[in-house]
Structure formats: structure tokens, C-alpha cells
Design a protein around this motif. Structure first.
Motif, PDB file in Angstrom:
ATOM      1  N   ALA A  44      30.896  24.454 -44.004  1.00  0.00           N
ATOM      2  CA  ALA A  44      31.555  25.139 -45.122  1.00  0.00           C
ATOM      3  C   ALA A  44      32.089  24.139 -46.140  1.00  0.00           C
ATOM      4  N   ALA A  45      32.484  22.946 -45.662  1.00  0.00           N
ATOM      5  CA  ALA A  45      33.014  21.910 -46.553  1.00  0.00           C
ATOM      6  C   ALA A  45      31.915  21.148 -47.270  1.00  0.00           C
ATOM      7  N   GLY A  46      30.657  21.387 -46.900  1.00  0.00           N
ATOM      8  CA  GLY A  46      29.557  20.666 -47.513  1.00  0.00           C
ATOM      9  C   GLY A  46      29.398  19.256 -46.980  1.00  0.00           C
ATOM     10  N   LEU A  47      29.907  19.006 -45.764  1.00  0.00           N
ATOM     11  CA  LEU A  47      29.858  17.675 -45.178  1.00  0.00           C
ATOM     12  C   LEU A  47      28.630  17.459 -44.301  1.00  0.00           C
ATOM     13  N   LEU A  48      27.854  18.515 -44.074  1.00  0.00           N
ATOM     14  CA  LEU A  48      26.586  18.380 -43.367  1.00  0.00           C
ATOM     15  C   LEU A  48      25.631  19.457 -43.855  1.00  0.00           C
ATOM     16  N   ASP A  49      24.344  19.199 -43.697  1.00  0.00           N
ATOM     17  CA  ASP A  49      23.310  20.135 -44.135  1.00  0.00           C
ATOM     18  C   ASP A  49      22.846  20.967 -42.944  1.00  0.00           C
TER      19      ASP A  49
END
Length: 265
Positions: A59-64
Motif C-alpha cells: 500500500a505504501a508503494g515500497l514493493l511491486d
């Protein structure tokens, strides 16, 4: 299990997350579908290895994601965003900056004028009860005060969403209870959409309007439990029969899950 709600701010759509571990593929999340409404406070609990933090990091955009996606306000997440504030268990304060300067840091990156930064930082320091310590360095603060500084810093950049991963996990019991109450007071005044990951059942019930219980191996949503306790939450609520009933319900869902996938369906 699919959990949908109206006016979703955060939407997990068939999220699957795989990692490579010692040459083998490990599935951390498998088919997670969940909506979190605008302004809602949701806690996520579950046994070790159920993918709670992996969900939050997605959700934080820290992994794909391996497959599926996370959508925030109808926009697919493709990386970190200033719309989202993330607070981890480790405070990650800059030790050479004062409390106020730590809170101002994100605003400085946005090229905001110093006078305006000061006004905003002081507002949020007052909100979390750190006005007296604005000029102190992090080493002069207690653990709870450091975490309040981290919360003020996250709020200062005006995020629409707060993602919190075990933010009070390293604190002693009394400080933890105080921080829970402080967080709810701040949330009531400055309403944000909150996803709060924890392993503590009491904390999950006390904070949230909805508790999401995860199952592990592979990580997936096992059960949704609504918390019908009114806000503002008070310390006396922890001693009520209704709180005890909800705590027992969440505890049962977390620690007495069937092993078979799909047994909750």
C-alpha cells in the motif's frame, strides 16, 4: 474472502506477493481483497508470517506486487506518494536535528518557506503534546516521545493516509497505552484513513472500527470483525464486558484458525 466497502480510499485487488527464499518461491500473500473506507481506522492482526507488513508495504508503494494491485483513491499505487505517511516501529528520526526540525523535514523537501514550516510543525507538535520539547534532540526524548515526534512528522506533510506498522511494539506497557490514546485523540481531530498493523489483540480492538484477521501460509484474509465501541475510546472501555467479548472473538480468530486454506469460506 473479499471485503468491500463504499467510498474506498485503499483497495487491495487480488493481491499476490511472492518472494525468493533460498532458491525457492515463498508466497507471502495470496489473493487479498480488501477495501478501507475514507477516514476509517482499520487494524490488521494475524499470526507470524501472515503477510501483515507485506500488505502495508504494498500500500505504501515500497514493493511491486507479483500480481493484483493496490489502488488508492482510484489510482494504482506504483511507488511512494506524499499522499501517504508511513510510520514504522523504528522511529528513524535524524539524531542531529531537533524535534521541530525533524517534523519540518518533509516540508523542507517540498521547498516550503521557513516561516510556514514553523507554523505547521508547531501545530502538530502541540497536537501530540511535544511543544515543550520542540528544541530538544531525539536522544533527550523517551521512546514514546520519539514515536509521537514520528507521528507529528508524518502528519505535517498532510497525508490523506497513515500506514502504521507495529509503531508501539517496542514501548513499555504503560507508554503503549498512552500512545494508543494519544493516537486516537489525534485521529479524531485530524481525521485520516489509517491502516494499523499489530500483533497485539487488545491494541487492535481498542483502536479500530474494524479488525481484519489474517491467516498465514499463504497470507490471506481470514475474518473481519467490526468493533462497535463508540469514539472517543476511554481507558474504562478496556474493562467493559463488550470489550472482553470482542477481544475474545479476535483472539479466537487469530490463534485458533483451521489449517486448511478456505476453511473460513
Amino acid at each position: 474472502m473479499t471485503i468491500q466497502t463504499k467510498n474506498a480510499m485503499i483497495r487491495f485487488e487480488n493481491l499476490r506477493q511472492e518472494f525468493s527464499l533460498s532458491g525457492a518461491t515463498f508466497t507471502a500473500l495470496d489473493g487479498v481483497n480488501l477495501d478501507i473506507a475514507d477516514g476509517e481506522f482499520v487494524t490488521v492482526v494475524g499470526p507470524s508470517g501472515c503477510g501483515k507488513s507485506t500488505m502495508l508495504n504494498a500500500a505504501a508503494g515500497l514493493l511491486d506486487p507479483t500480481s493484483g494491485r493496490v489502488v488508492v483513491d482510484d489510482i494504482e499505487v506504483s511507488g511512494p506518494s506524499p499522499r501517504t505517511g508511513v510510520i514504522f516501529q523504528q522511529y528513524a528520526l535524524f539524531p542531529w536535528l531537533t524535534v521541530r526540525k525533524n517534523v519540518e523535514f518533509g516540508l523542507e523537501l517540498k521547498k516550503m518557506p521557513a516561516k510556514e514550516r514553523r507554523v505547521i510543525a508547531d501545530h502538530y507538535l502541540d497536537l501530540v503534546g511535544l511543544t515543550r520539547f520542540a528544541d530538544a534532540l531525539p536522544k533527550e526524548l523517551s521512546g514514546g516521545m520519539k514515536q509521537r515526534c514520528a507521528i507529528a512528522r508524518a502528519y505535517a506533510v498532510n497525508p490523506e493516509i497513515l500506514l502504521m506498522d507495529e509503531p508501539f511494539g517496542a514501548l513499555d506497557a504503560l507508554t503503549r497505552v498512552h500512545m494508543q490514546e494519544q493516537l486516537l485523540e489525534t485521529w479524531t481531530k485530524e481525521r485520516r484513513t489509517v491502516m494499523f498493523v499489530t500483533h497485539d489483540v487488545d491494541e487492535a480492538v481498542f483502536l479500530a472500527s474494524r479488525v481484519i484477521v489474517m491467516a498465514a501460509r499463504p497470507g490471506r484474509i481470514y475474518k473481519e470483525i467490526k468493533v462497535d465501541l463508540p469514539y472517543p475510546r476511554t481507558e474504562s472501555m478496556r474493562l467493559s464486558d463488550e470489550f472482553a467479548r470482542l477481544r475474545a472473538k479476535v483472539w479466537e480468530a487469530v490463534y485458533h484458525q483451521p489449517d486448511a486454506k478456505g476453511a473460513d469460506e
